[in-house]
Scaffold this active site. Structure first.
Site, short mmCIF file in Angstrom:
data_model
loop_
_atom_site.label_atom_id
_atom_site.label_comp_id
_atom_site.label_asym_id
_atom_site.label_seq_id
_atom_site.Cartn_x
_atom_site.Cartn_y
_atom_site.Cartn_z
N GLY A 2 18.27 4.62 -15.56
CA GLY A 2 18.99 4.02 -14.44
C GLY A 2 19.36 5.07 -13.42
O GLY A 2 20.09 6.01 -13.73
N GLY A 6 20.88 4.46 -10.40
CA GLY A 6 21.88 4.04 -9.43
C GLY A 6 22.93 5.13 -9.31
O GLY A 6 22.73 6.28 -9.72
N GLU A 41 13.86 5.20 -13.49
CA GLU A 41 14.30 4.06 -12.68
C GLU A 41 13.17 3.03 -12.60
O GLU A 41 12.04 3.35 -12.22
CB GLU A 41 14.69 4.52 -11.27
CG GLU A 41 15.01 3.42 -10.29
CD GLU A 41 16.09 2.47 -10.78
OE1 GLU A 41 15.84 1.24 -10.81
OE2 GLU A 41 17.19 2.95 -11.14
N ARG A 58 26.62 -2.53 -15.57
CA ARG A 58 27.82 -2.89 -16.33
C ARG A 58 27.90 -4.40 -16.48
O ARG A 58 27.45 -5.15 -15.61
CB ARG A 58 29.07 -2.36 -15.65
CG ARG A 58 29.08 -0.84 -15.48
CD ARG A 58 30.39 -0.35 -14.93
NE ARG A 58 31.51 -0.59 -15.83
CZ ARG A 58 31.84 0.22 -16.83
NH1 ARG A 58 31.15 1.32 -17.06
NH2 ARG A 58 32.87 -0.06 -17.60
N ASP A 92 35.40 -6.44 -11.36
CA ASP A 92 34.10 -6.52 -12.01
C ASP A 92 33.85 -7.84 -12.71
O ASP A 92 32.73 -8.10 -13.15
CB ASP A 92 33.95 -5.38 -13.03
CG ASP A 92 33.79 -4.02 -12.36
OD1 ASP A 92 33.84 -3.95 -11.12
OD2 ASP A 92 33.65 -3.02 -13.09
N ALA A 98 35.80 0.27 -7.46
CA ALA A 98 37.25 0.25 -7.61
C ALA A 98 37.95 -0.23 -6.36
O ALA A 98 38.90 -1.02 -6.42
CB ALA A 98 37.74 1.66 -7.99
N HIS A 124 35.30 20.15 17.68
CA HIS A 124 34.18 21.05 17.42
C HIS A 124 34.73 22.42 17.04
O HIS A 124 35.71 22.88 17.63
CB HIS A 124 33.32 21.17 18.68
CG HIS A 124 32.22 22.19 18.56
ND1 HIS A 124 31.03 21.90 17.91
CD2 HIS A 124 32.13 23.49 18.98
CE1 HIS A 124 30.26 22.98 17.96
NE2 HIS A 124 30.90 23.96 18.60
#
Length: 463
Positions: free
Chosen positions: A179, A181, A202, A270, A309, A317, A442
């Site tokens: 995975g 991600g 992946e 998840r 979730d 979160a 700047h």
């Protein structure tokens, strides 16, 4: 002092639950929060965002020290003190968890320890047999857990989850991650810099598949340069533990490859914690494993709300916290506003960092917008060159007819902090011209936003 009846009951003390509790108390609701863990904070604080970022900070320090000579500072030797990394990680978790305890006390929220399940639309039954009643509502915020992959059973030693890798006492020599991600990429970034030989697997055509395609490509280029191997459009066909190592069979198209590793980290998403909590018993509707809610987070059962979730929204979160606020403001009858999910920021704290908000270029075109895109490379930024962080760019996607900024995408130094300005701009429906005319200081990294705006308008100034 805890008792048995409250205006509001909240199940779960993660960033959705504890923020909802604070807001509810501010609105005058007598509130209790029920938590099964010994410490407050949920997955984010105990097993996710906070400990992971503590480890990433250690890895970032290694990267910075490695580049010190370029700035004229000589460091004779540097090494990873992994027990020290774990100690610092745990200290960060403990301090933040105590901070949540303080917030509950400060706001008069009762903390009830135990596991709760719905016993009716206005009642919760705890595992010790005690029943709590809610006069105004129940907010479910039980969070999620690492998704189980049945074909590759987790043994906690050789095949592990993102929870378990945080508790390992030593750095694996070889680490394969299933995975790519945000979770997978972050752990790849940590352990590669700690000395592990890392390979990312992946199944989709690119890493960070939810990000703008240009960001994914740029990150893949950078990670390869750092020594991280990647297999995209790849299927893990088999994983077996043999003589203390994990032997993987990985398919890409018609070709199969054998990979040997010490540890396989399963980071393939998840799953919401919806089992054995009474949802079906009281009639709460589920779809695809998630709780069905309306725009104010009401479930299909009057008096029961769900956030974070548990629902089919971005598993982040800050999303859970914002949903918790919407839910309790609705319960209290206070003015509120549903979330604009198109304008939720996404952050990946790897090296280089990746952050975005709004629509990607591809999404904007798919929705029928006529778009212009502007990019400003960090290689053209004086401050980024001083920092030795010239990889990546800022990318702005604007809509041509009304000049509205549709999306901002950043890969490079402090991207996860810089994206905050873009969140404000999209929230206020700012135009690209308005951004371009805001004078930025700047030399800073923040002026790259202004420079990208000029580029999106067709008149780049700093490159």
């Amino acid at each position: 002092m805890a008792h048995d009846e409250y205006d509001l009951l909240i199940v779960g003390a993660g960033p959705g639950g504890y923020v909802a509790a604070v807001r509810a108390a501010q609105l005058g609701l007598e509130t209790a929060i029920i938590e099964k863990d010994d410490r407050l904070g949920g997955t984010c604080l105990l097993r996710g965002c906070i400990p992971t970022k503590a480890m990433l900070h250690a890895a970032d320090l290694l990267t910075e020290i490695a580049g010190a000579k370029r700035a004229g500072v000589r460091v004779d030797s540097v090494e990873v003190d992994y027990p020290g990394v774990l100690k610092a990680k745990e200290m960060a978790v403990t301090r933040n968890s105590k901070g949540v305890d303080y917030l509950m006390k400060k706001n008069g929220v009762d903390v009830v320890r135990g596991r709760a399940r719905l016993a009716g639309k206005d009642r919760l039954e705890l595992d010790d047999g005690r029943v709590l009643r809610a006069r105004r509502g129940i907010v479910l915020a039980m969070g999620s857990r690492p998704k189980a992959i049945g074909a590759f059973p987790v043994d906690g030693e050789h095949i592990i989850t993102s929870d378990q890798i945080l508790e390992r006492r030593e750095i694996p020599s070889r680490l394969a991650i299933l995975g790519a991600g945000a979770v997978g990429v972050e752990f790849a970034s940590v352990f590669s810099r700690f000395g592990s030989k890392v390979v990312l697997l992946e199944m989709l055509p690119r890493i960070l598949p939810l990000e703008d395609e240009e960001l994914s490509s740029e990150l893949a280029r950078s990670l390869r340069k750092q020594g991280i191997e990647m297999r995209t459009s790849a299927t893990l066909k088999a994983a077996r533990v043999d003589d203390g190592m994990v032997k993987l069979t990985v398919a890409q198209g018609d070709e199969e490859e054998g990979i040997e590793t010490d540890v396989l980290l399963v980071a393939a998403g998840r799953s919401p914690n919806v089992e054995d909590c009474g949802l079906k018993d009281v009639g709460v509707e589920l779809k695809g494993g998630f709780v069905v809610v309306d725009e104010h987070m009401r479930t299909t059962v009057d008096g029961v709300w769900a956030i974070g979730d548990l629902v089919d929204t971005p598993q982040l979160a800050h999303v859970a916290s914002a949903e918790g606020i919407v839910a309790v403001e609705t319960i209290a009858g206070a003015p509120t506003r549903p979330l604009a999910y198109d304008k939720i920021p996404s952050c990946t704290y790897c090296h280089p960092e990746v952050a975005s908000v709004g629509l990607s270029e591809e999404e904007a075109r798919q929705r029928g917008h006529e778009v212009e895109v502007g990019r400003f490379p960090w290689a053209a930024s004086g401050k980024a060159r001083i920092l030795g962080a010239s990889e990546g760019f800022v990318k702005i996607v604007r809509e041509k007819r009304y000049d509205e900024i549709l999306g901002v995408h950043i890969i490079g130094p402090h991207a996860t902090d810089l994206i905050g300005e873009a969140c404000a701009l999209l929230g206020l429906e700012a135009t690209n011209e308005e951004l371009g005319r805001i004078v930025h200081p700047h030399p800073t990294l923040s002026e790259a936003m202004m420079e990208a705006s000029h580029a999106a308008a067709g008149h780049p100034l700093g490159m």
